[in-house]
Scaffold this motif. Sequence first.
Motif, PDB file in Angstrom:
ATOM      1  N   THR A 299      90.334  32.478 -25.321  1.00 22.33           N
ATOM      2  CA  THR A 299      90.610  32.672 -26.749  1.00 22.33           C
ATOM      3  C   THR A 299      91.553  33.858 -26.970  1.00 22.33           C
ATOM      4  N   ALA A 300      91.344  34.901 -26.163  1.00 26.29           N
ATOM      5  CA  ALA A 300      92.184  36.094 -26.311  1.00 26.29           C
ATOM      6  C   ALA A 300      93.627  35.805 -25.954  1.00 26.29           C
ATOM      7  N   GLN A 301      93.858  34.745 -25.150  1.00 20.44           N
ATOM      8  CA  GLN A 301      95.235  34.417 -24.762  1.00 20.44           C
ATOM      9  C   GLN A 301      96.001  33.679 -25.854  1.00 20.44           C
ATOM     10  N   ASP A 302      95.275  33.112 -26.796  1.00 21.86           N
ATOM     11  CA  ASP A 302      95.931  32.308 -27.827  1.00 21.86           C
ATOM     12  C   ASP A 302      96.860  33.168 -28.670  1.00 21.86           C
ATOM     13  N   ILE A 303      97.902  32.540 -29.161  1.00 17.22           N
ATOM     14  CA  ILE A 303      98.926  33.294 -29.889  1.00 17.22           C
ATOM     15  C   ILE A 303      98.365  34.042 -31.100  1.00 17.22           C
ATOM     16  N   PRO A 304      97.490  33.429 -31.913  1.00 14.20           N
ATOM     17  CA  PRO A 304      96.964  34.197 -33.063  1.00 14.20           C
ATOM     18  C   PRO A 304      96.243  35.474 -32.612  1.00 14.20           C
ATOM     19  N   ALA A 305      95.452  35.348 -31.569  1.00 12.85           N
ATOM     20  CA  ALA A 305      94.743  36.534 -31.070  1.00 12.85           C
ATOM     21  C   ALA A 305      95.741  37.561 -30.551  1.00 12.85           C
ATOM     22  N   GLN A 306      96.743  37.116 -29.828  1.00 12.42           N
ATOM     23  CA  GLN A 306      97.747  38.010 -29.260  1.00 12.42           C
ATOM     24  C   GLN A 306      98.471  38.792 -30.359  1.00 12.42           C
ATOM     25  N   LEU A 307      98.855  38.085 -31.427  1.00 12.24           N
ATOM     26  CA  LEU A 307      99.568  38.755 -32.514  1.00 12.24           C
ATOM     27  C   LEU A 307      98.630  39.664 -33.302  1.00 12.24           C
ATOM     28  N   ALA A 308      97.372  39.219 -33.405  1.00  8.11           N
ATOM     29  CA  ALA A 308      96.408  40.050 -34.134  1.00  8.11           C
ATOM     30  C   ALA A 308      96.150  41.356 -33.375  1.00  8.11           C
ATOM     31  N   LEU A 309      96.101  41.288 -32.062  1.00 11.01           N
ATOM     32  CA  LEU A 309      95.904  42.505 -31.275  1.00 11.01           C
ATOM     33  C   LEU A 309      97.084  43.458 -31.450  1.00 11.01           C
ATOM     34  N   LEU A 310      98.283  42.884 -31.510  1.00 13.04           N
ATOM     35  CA  LEU A 310      99.462  43.719 -31.749  1.00 13.04           C
ATOM     36  C   LEU A 310      99.377  44.382 -33.114  1.00 13.04           C
ATOM     37  N   ASP A 311      98.981  43.576 -34.084  1.00 12.77           N
ATOM     38  CA  ASP A 311      98.951  44.095 -35.448  1.00 12.77           C
ATOM     39  C   ASP A 311      97.873  45.167 -35.599  1.00 12.77           C
ATOM     40  N   CYS A 312      96.737  44.894 -34.994  1.00 13.00           N
ATOM     41  CA  CYS A 312      95.578  45.761 -35.222  1.00 13.00           C
ATOM     42  C   CYS A 312      95.569  46.959 -34.281  1.00 13.00           C
ATOM     43  N   LEU A 313      95.949  46.761 -33.032  1.00 13.35           N
ATOM     44  CA  LEU A 313      95.829  47.831 -32.039  1.00 13.35           C
ATOM     45  C   LEU A 313      97.172  48.331 -31.511  1.00 13.35           C
ATOM     46  N   GLY A 314      98.252  47.612 -31.803  1.00 10.68           N
ATOM     47  CA  GLY A 314      99.547  48.016 -31.258  1.00 10.68           C
ATOM     48  C   GLY A 314      99.741  47.579 -29.815  1.00 10.68           C
ATOM     49  N   MET A 315      98.863  46.688 -29.336  1.00 16.87           N
ATOM     50  CA  MET A 315      98.988  46.209 -27.964  1.00 16.87           C
ATOM     51  C   MET A 315      99.964  45.035 -27.922  1.00 16.87           C
ATOM     52  N   THR A 316     100.912  45.117 -27.000  1.00 18.28           N
ATOM     53  CA  THR A 316     101.939  44.070 -26.939  1.00 18.28           C
ATOM     54  C   THR A 316     101.365  42.808 -26.289  1.00 18.28           C
ATOM     55  N   PRO A 317     101.688  41.646 -26.816  1.00 23.04           N
ATOM     56  CA  PRO A 317     101.205  40.396 -26.196  1.00 23.04           C
ATOM     57  C   PRO A 317     101.684  40.282 -24.747  1.00 23.04           C
ATOM     58  N   SER A 318     100.878  39.637 -23.922  1.00 22.39           N
ATOM     59  CA  SER A 318     101.375  39.326 -22.580  1.00 22.39           C
ATOM     60  C   SER A 318     101.620  37.825 -22.443  1.00 22.39           C
ATOM     61  N   ASN A 319     101.273  37.070 -23.463  1.00 24.35           N
ATOM     62  CA  ASN A 319     101.568  35.639 -23.486  1.00 24.35           C
ATOM     63  C   ASN A 319     103.030  35.458 -23.904  1.00 24.35           C
ATOM     64  N   PRO A 320     103.901  34.972 -22.975  1.00 28.29           N
ATOM     65  CA  PRO A 320     105.340  34.914 -23.259  1.00 28.29           C
ATOM     66  C   PRO A 320     105.667  34.125 -24.524  1.00 28.29           C
ATOM     67  N   GLU A 321     104.830  33.167 -24.863  1.00 23.62           N
ATOM     68  CA  GLU A 321     105.098  32.388 -26.071  1.00 23.62           C
ATOM     69  C   GLU A 321     105.039  33.262 -27.326  1.00 23.62           C
ATOM     70  N   ALA A 322     104.291  34.344 -27.262  1.00 20.58           N
ATOM     71  CA  ALA A 322     104.139  35.201 -28.439  1.00 20.58           C
ATOM     72  C   ALA A 322     105.283  36.196 -28.585  1.00 20.58           C
ATOM     73  N   PHE A 323     106.057  36.392 -27.497  1.00 25.04           N
ATOM     74  CA  PHE A 323     107.104  37.425 -27.545  1.00 25.04           C
ATOM     75  C   PHE A 323     108.045  37.218 -28.723  1.00 25.04           C
ATOM     76  N   GLY A 324     108.443  35.971 -28.916  1.00 21.64           N
ATOM     77  CA  GLY A 324     109.416  35.665 -29.964  1.00 21.64           C
ATOM     78  C   GLY A 324     108.867  35.873 -31.360  1.00 21.64           C
ATOM     79  N   GLN A 325     107.548  35.973 -31.469  1.00 16.83           N
ATOM     80  CA  GLN A 325     106.959  36.054 -32.818  1.00 16.83           C
ATOM     81  C   GLN A 325     106.610  37.486 -33.216  1.00 16.83           C
TER      82      GLN A 325
END
Lengths: 368, 282, 333
Positions: A299-325
Amino acid sequence: MHDKQFKKEMLAESAQAFRAGRMDRRTFLALCGASGVAMNAVLAGDAQAAADHVVMWNWGGQSEECHGSAIGEAFTAKTGKGLKFDTSGPLEGKIKEMVDSGNVTADVADADLFNAVSLGPTGHLEPIDYSVVSKEKTLPGYALEYGVSIILYGYAFVYDTEAYGDNPPQNWADFFDTEKFPGTRALYKWANGSLEAALMADGVAGSDLYPLDMDRALNKIQSIKDDSLYWGSGSEVHSMVVNNEVSMAIIWQNRGRNIENDTDGQYKLVNNQAMAMPGAYIVPKGNPAGAAVMEFIATAQDIPAQLALLDCLGMTPSNPEAFGQIPEDQQPYAITSAMNIDKIVYNDPEWWGKNGGDAVNAFLEAIS
Amino acid sequence: MQALNRHIHPGWLIIAPLMLMVVALYLGPILNILWLSVTDPEPGFSNYAKLTEGDALIRIVWTTVRICIITTLFSVIFGYSIAYAMVHCHQRQKTYMLTLLLVSFWISILVRTFAWLMLLGRKGLVNVTLEDIGLIAEPVAFMRNELGVLIGMVHYMIPYAVLPLLVSMQSIDQRVMDASRNLGASGSQTFWRVYLPMTMPGLVASTLLVFILSLGFYVTPAVLGGGKVLMVAEYISVQLLVTLKWGTAAMLAAIMLIGVLVMLWIMSRFMKLSTVFGGAAR
Amino acid sequence: MADPTQTGSLQIRNVSKFFGQFRAVNDICLDIRNGEFLTLLGPSGSGKTTLLMMIAGFLDISKGEIALDGASISDVPAEKRNFGMVFQGYALFPHMTVRDNVGYALSVRKRPADEIRNRVDEMLELVQLQEFADRKPGQLSGGQQQRVALARALCFAPPVLLLDEPLGALDKKLRVEVQEQLKDIHRRVGTTFIYVTHDQEEALSMSDRIVIMRDGAIEQVGTPKELYERPINQFTASFLGKSNFIHQNGKVFALRPEKIDLMPGNENAEARMRGAIRNITYFGSMQRIIVDTDEGAEIEVDIDVWRNASDLAEGLRVDLLWKDSAAVELQTG
Ligand SMILES: Nc1ncnc2c1ncn2[C@@H]1O[C@H](COP(=O)(O)OP(=O)(O)O)[C@@H](O)[C@H]1O
Ligand SMILES: [Mg+2]
């Protein structure tokens, strides 16, 4: 004695720092050591793991809330299982102690990927089930047998625009050149990132860093030792910079925005040759929730979670699909954003997992 | 039972369970450390041999000992003066001083550490003031070096140094000092020949306390030393939590332990330790 | 060592000591003669220690002046006064041997080691503690500690020795013994002794002169005999020994119990008073008889036991007789 207080302050500080998010692991070591508290007391934690929920072992503070909203809610919707937290900080030594003691109370630890390399083969971790977790939803090489990278953080540097306004430093070579750029430097005390920066400064290409040439790296580090301070926690380097104690500092790149704000732009972030560090989820051997935890990791790998972690914690996604978003305003401070991704180098968890202990000791001995 | 009582005082039987617990709780971990230091990662004295391989570990131990000795020296000197002032000032001031002293125990070490940075750092109050009035051109490096560590540690340790001295000074009969003056001794003669020797047990207790506490110091050296002052406690913790070299950690802990025991043994040759820990000075 | 031309006479002129509003010592005048054994006697809290501490220099004088051989010493600090002192509780140096305690005054004066050794030996002999020279005070009995304190105070031959209840901590029997030793030592060293006590027997048996103190002021000064025989007021009369007080014609007389004679029957023409025996208490060497007089007073009479031992009994009518000189008129008011 001090550990509660220290931890509270650290956590308060990290909460206050917008999207500072990534609580530094080594800092926590300082908290525990200072406290003199027996390891068991710290390890006891506060979570009770059982089959109807998973227990996440993280660093408390903001991350508790963010992990809950970014991953926990989706996980509960998908599986009906809850998410609980143990916020005592999963340092490598504490994971080992927990597993060795036979009283495993956590299901997934918010750790570094190199922990998976050092603790996996010694039997302290469960292997990642890649029929549930996806190898494609992380960077190549960051899906390992005993851990998978969920987010990235990184090492970059800031410099004092008042000191070097007209001719600013561009790269690690400039960072280590105290003749061309006189002034005090701040380096990360626990070797990670500092060694790589030294080698790049000495002319090693970003792609040829590993295995690290320790002698060469330490020589470079020692060459500016008289002009260097070493920080052990994010708040420490923050205060060094804000108080103008140093003119350049290696920092966690996601702290860059805070530093630029707090110094009214006097310090600027340089992302060139920044080093991406894989933060990973690992599973202590014999975790109480068993295989259910794999669903949580997925679940943590999913794009919504990845972007939410960036938004909330400032952690950059490691899922390449999220990079563009990655949103526009986050791009300078997200290491894999479109504006940074071509200038960065990648940390090798295999090397750090196998050699990290010796590297840290050698580094400490060299700087003290 | 009768036969047993003749050899063992029955009081011991009553506290025996407690004694066993104390032994288990204190001796157990100590033995565990000693054991670990000769078994991890493999049996033998390889951990101790590390002391002779390269000078790094020796240097860390030496740094620790040096800093602890200097810290102890200054803490005890300041502590002695403060305790003396407290014993000899008026009751009201004494209450104030004691309150301040006790309050300082409650201030977290991290807060104090950062307070020092604000006061004595490059952009700290002192440097800024000195620069403003033109006494110095460049900031003085009080912090982020060994001097900074010493300032922070001495400050932290002074209250610990004061307490045993206070107890010892309070128990002194003022008439003994009067007697010395009456016999013609000047103030300084009275101090060196009567007061100091009579407060010696407190002085030794204070020295031991501060020195041993200093050995475990961690946060202050890490922050105020700018990362360059590495002490044993921090190094041990790194070995335990980060590098997982528990054998090395255990070895260093064992060395510190043995060092402290040797120190106590040497001191016991010069004075009865029981007087230091509150026994009668006979 | 002390200046040999100093003789040790002290002049205390209008000395007062205030603690805030409270007058612990109130306008005291006193001449202390060279070589005399002078006792400050008074109940606890009467200001004896305070006066002594001012003489020693540990307390500032609030008002007045103290002089040694006529020269004021009010501004001389304690350590320069060269007065020996035996403190209440002795105040020995617990970390030093008896020898070092006794030699302390000489050693702070930087006297040569062999001089100190000889003098200390002399002093230890004086107080008979030769074999205890190497002990610490904690290893001595109370009486021995007291003697160490004395030797320590006398070692530098001070012109004046101040003693603050030095026997207070000793038991009764030992006290009598040490009193004699003290007296003997006084005779041998010839130093002026100023001795504080609240024990009247001690004062009577040892002193050349006694100063009776009360509430910070002097009530009466005199030799033991003078004070006993001629008390000037009720306080002195009752504090020093026992006394009956007889009120006649608006005057008050003090009458010592042993100065009264007691005759059975009521036929004696010289009887001063008549009454009946209420109580007889046997004290070995004498018996104390309490008589209720017909005037309604209560009179104590001390009678030697060998006299009319058996014919006295409670309820017996008796006549009380005394010589004119036995009744001492007291100041009143
Ligand atoms: N330092 C002082 N402060 C206030 N009052 C004092 C002090 N010393 C003595 N006094 C008071 O002065 C009075 C005389 O005390 P002191 O000379 O010790 O009496 P004595 O020795 O005759 O028993 C007492 O009432 C005592 O409480
Ligand atoms: Mg008294």
